[in-house]
Design a protein around this motif. Structure first.
Motif, PDB file in Angstrom:
ATOM      1  N   THR A 189      -3.227  11.124  -2.147  1.00  0.00           N
ATOM      2  CA  THR A 189      -4.357  12.156  -2.590  1.00  0.00           C
ATOM      3  C   THR A 189      -4.336  12.282  -4.177  1.00  0.00           C
ATOM      4  OG1 THR A 189      -2.670  13.820  -2.161  1.00  0.00           O
ATOM      5  CG2 THR A 189      -4.251  13.582  -0.447  1.00  0.00           C
ATOM      6  N   GLY A 190      -5.494  12.756  -4.548  1.00  0.00           N
ATOM      7  CA  GLY A 190      -5.847  12.609  -6.069  1.00  0.00           C
ATOM      8  C   GLY A 190      -4.671  13.762  -6.681  1.00  0.00           C
ATOM      9  N   GLU A 191      -4.458  14.772  -6.159  1.00  0.00           N
ATOM     10  CA  GLU A 191      -3.402  15.586  -6.867  1.00  0.00           C
ATOM     11  C   GLU A 191      -2.077  15.042  -7.090  1.00  0.00           C
ATOM     12  OE1 GLU A 191      -3.625  17.127  -2.521  1.00  0.00           O
ATOM     13  OE2 GLU A 191      -4.941  16.449  -4.181  1.00  0.00           O
ATOM     14  N   PHE A 250      -6.809   3.979  -5.705  1.00  0.00           N
ATOM     15  CA  PHE A 250      -8.078   3.948  -5.070  1.00  0.00           C
ATOM     16  C   PHE A 250      -8.178   5.641  -4.888  1.00  0.00           C
ATOM     17  CE2 PHE A 250      -7.772  -0.187  -4.493  1.00  0.00           C
ATOM     18  CZ  PHE A 250      -8.694  -0.579  -3.491  1.00  0.00           C
ATOM     19  N   THR A 251      -7.534   6.557  -5.565  1.00  0.00           N
ATOM     20  CA  THR A 251      -7.701   7.962  -5.321  1.00  0.00           C
ATOM     21  C   THR A 251      -8.650   8.497  -6.029  1.00  0.00           C
ATOM     22  OG1 THR A 251      -6.223   8.660  -6.995  1.00  0.00           O
ATOM     23  CG2 THR A 251      -5.056   7.913  -5.208  1.00  0.00           C
ATOM     24  N   THR A 252      -8.947   9.871  -5.706  1.00  0.00           N
ATOM     25  CA  THR A 252     -10.122  10.455  -6.527  1.00  0.00           C
ATOM     26  C   THR A 252      -9.273  11.422  -7.480  1.00  0.00           C
ATOM     27  OG1 THR A 252     -11.533  10.497  -4.848  1.00  0.00           O
ATOM     28  CG2 THR A 252     -12.140  11.776  -6.522  1.00  0.00           C
ATOM     29  N   ALA A 253      -8.469  10.855  -8.416  1.00  0.00           N
ATOM     30  CA  ALA A 253      -7.847  11.681  -9.299  1.00  0.00           C
ATOM     31  C   ALA A 253      -8.460  12.107 -10.451  1.00  0.00           C
ATOM     32  CB  ALA A 253      -6.378  10.715  -9.789  1.00  0.00           C
ATOM     33  N   ARG A 254      -7.925  13.347 -11.247  1.00  0.00           N
ATOM     34  CA  ARG A 254      -8.646  13.667 -12.492  1.00  0.00           C
ATOM     35  C   ARG A 254      -8.652  12.549 -13.329  1.00  0.00           C
ATOM     36  NH1 ARG A 254      -5.334  16.348 -15.165  1.00  0.00           N
ATOM     37  NH2 ARG A 254      -6.973  17.495 -16.601  1.00  0.00           N
ATOM     38  N   PRO A 255      -9.781  12.107 -13.940  1.00  0.00           N
ATOM     39  CA  PRO A 255      -9.890  11.224 -14.984  1.00  0.00           C
ATOM     40  C   PRO A 255      -8.941  11.018 -15.965  1.00  0.00           C
ATOM     41  CG  PRO A 255     -12.194  12.066 -14.696  1.00  0.00           C
ATOM     42  CD  PRO A 255     -11.036  13.004 -13.862  1.00  0.00           C
ATOM     43  N   ILE A 282       0.818  -1.364   0.228  1.00  0.00           N
ATOM     44  CA  ILE A 282       0.182   0.023  -0.061  1.00  0.00           C
ATOM     45  C   ILE A 282       0.802   1.079   0.028  1.00  0.00           C
ATOM     46  CG2 ILE A 282      -1.471   1.508   1.420  1.00  0.00           C
ATOM     47  CD1 ILE A 282      -2.971  -1.079   2.224  1.00  0.00           C
ATOM     48  N   ILE A 283       0.451   2.256  -0.989  1.00  0.00           N
ATOM     49  CA  ILE A 283       1.341   3.423  -1.116  1.00  0.00           C
ATOM     50  C   ILE A 283       0.377   4.316  -0.309  1.00  0.00           C
ATOM     51  CG2 ILE A 283       2.395   5.243  -2.534  1.00  0.00           C
ATOM     52  CD1 ILE A 283       2.724   2.924  -4.544  1.00  0.00           C
ATOM     53  N   GLY A 284       0.567   5.164   0.809  1.00  0.00           N
ATOM     54  CA  GLY A 284      -0.232   6.150   1.522  1.00  0.00           C
ATOM     55  C   GLY A 284      -0.826   5.380   2.459  1.00  0.00           C
ATOM     56  N   LEU A 285      -0.497   6.233   3.712  1.00  0.00           N
ATOM     57  CA  LEU A 285      -1.408   5.613   5.051  1.00  0.00           C
ATOM     58  C   LEU A 285      -2.126   6.558   5.383  1.00  0.00           C
ATOM     59  CD1 LEU A 285       1.467   3.432   6.508  1.00  0.00           C
ATOM     60  CD2 LEU A 285      -0.547   2.440   5.412  1.00  0.00           C
ATOM     61  N   ALA A 329       2.095   7.163  -9.170  1.00  0.00           N
ATOM     62  CA  ALA A 329       2.142   5.992 -10.018  1.00  0.00           C
ATOM     63  C   ALA A 329       3.278   6.042 -10.986  1.00  0.00           C
ATOM     64  CB  ALA A 329       0.995   6.328 -10.983  1.00  0.00           C
ATOM     65  N   ARG A 330       3.769   7.309 -11.424  1.00  0.00           N
ATOM     66  CA  ARG A 330       4.986   6.974 -12.200  1.00  0.00           C
ATOM     67  C   ARG A 330       6.392   7.046 -11.306  1.00  0.00           C
ATOM     68  NH1 ARG A 330       3.549  12.792 -15.639  1.00  0.00           N
ATOM     69  NH2 ARG A 330       2.758  11.553 -17.555  1.00  0.00           N
TER      70      ARG A 330
END
Length: 295
Positions: free
Chosen positions: A68-70, A92-97, A5-8, A76-77
């Motif tokens: 976080t989405g931003e 699992f983020t709310t990133a921009r489509p 998991i990335i991000g706690l 990912a990169r």
């Protein structure tokens, strides 16, 4: 099967705890600035904590990104070079489509399976039982891996990365819009002593099949936009007379006014289809957007 998991933050900790409770092999997690709850979790569960992505990711079959989405795309990169071909990267983020689509393309180029995962509800309330909507070439594998958590996971048939997060945002527009409208409507209804009678007066809406009801609203909207605009103006005036600030109703009025202008001079058939009505409304919305000066 190894999972990382990335991000706690709240989401990452929720799934880390659920995975360990279910006996799944979560061994590594990334958090550059771990909070006290995150530190407690990794100590209690014996999870290896890293401050950045690195070669250790190569032993993970599934990587869950819960940042976080931003920053989702940049994270990912930074992870992709370390993932083995065939691994699943679940965002699992709310990133921009558009960011989801770009990340998926870059994952595909490396032989990595990508999943756009939309959490369809409040993680605080239901935890890992919160429904998930998944899209992408790794969706089925992710759903199978997370099945022991007992949550409801829906895989979008023919869904592409970006679709799940877009649907989540569209659902948010609808549900949060309904929430705001309910607040504005019920405050006036309650103050007028008419709340129960309002519910009685909405029984036809309650009994309607939602998709059919929405289609009916859109189809008749272009036919009756001008007349309904006057009703909205009257409702706005009533709210103001009662001492309320009609924030939602003001937006409703602006929408009806835009639609009135869009159909002005057009011959609208009484049997107009939903698709035809939406084409008119899409054109009017885009024109309105493009006519605004650049910020």
């Amino acid at each position: 099967m190894g999972i990382s998991i990335i991000g706690l933050g709240e989401v990452g900790r929720c799934y880390a705890q659920a995975l360990r409770t279910a006996g799944l092999a979560l061994e590594d997690a990334v958090e550059s600035r771990p909070s006290s709850p995150a530190l407690s979790l990794v100590r209690e569960e014996g999870i290896r904590l890293h401050d950045s992505n690195g070669p250790w990711l190569s032993r993970s079959d599934i990587v869950i990104s819960a940042v976080t989405g931003e920053v989702a795309l940049s994270v990912a990169r930074s992870a992709f070079p370390f993932l083995s071909p065939g691994a699943v990267y679940a965002d699992f983020t709310t990133a921009r489509p558009d960011d989801m689509r770009l990340a998926a393309k870059e994952a595909q180029d490396r032989g990595i399976l990508f999943v756009d995962v939309a959490i369809m509800g409040g993680i605080t309330l239901a935890g890992a039982q919160t429904p998930l909507l998944c899209a992408g070439d790794g969706a089925e594998r992710l759903a199978e891996a997370l099945a022991p958590l007992g949550g409801r996971i829906r895989v979008l048939a023919d869904g592409a990365p970006g679709d799940a997060v877009t649907l989540k945002l569209l659902r948010s527009i609808f549900v949060k819009g309904m929430e705001a409208l309910a607040v504005e409507c019920l405050t006036l209804a309650q103050s007028a002593g008419l709340k129960a009678k309002l519910y009685d007066n909405l029984v036809d809406v309650d009994e309607a099949h939602l998709p059919d009801f929405l289609d009916m609203l859109v189809r008749t909207h272009v036919i009756h936009a001008a007349r309904r605009l006057h009703e909205v103006e009257s409702a706005e005036a009533q709210l103001e007379a009662a001492g309320f600030s009609p924030l939602v109703t003001a937006g409703v009025k602006a929408t009806f006014d835009r639609s009135r202008k869009a159909v002005e001079g057009r011959v609208i058939k009484p049997d107009i289809t939903v698709a035809e009505a939406l084409e008119i409304l899409i054109d009017s919305a885009r024109t309105d957007l493009e006519s605004k000066p650049a910020a």
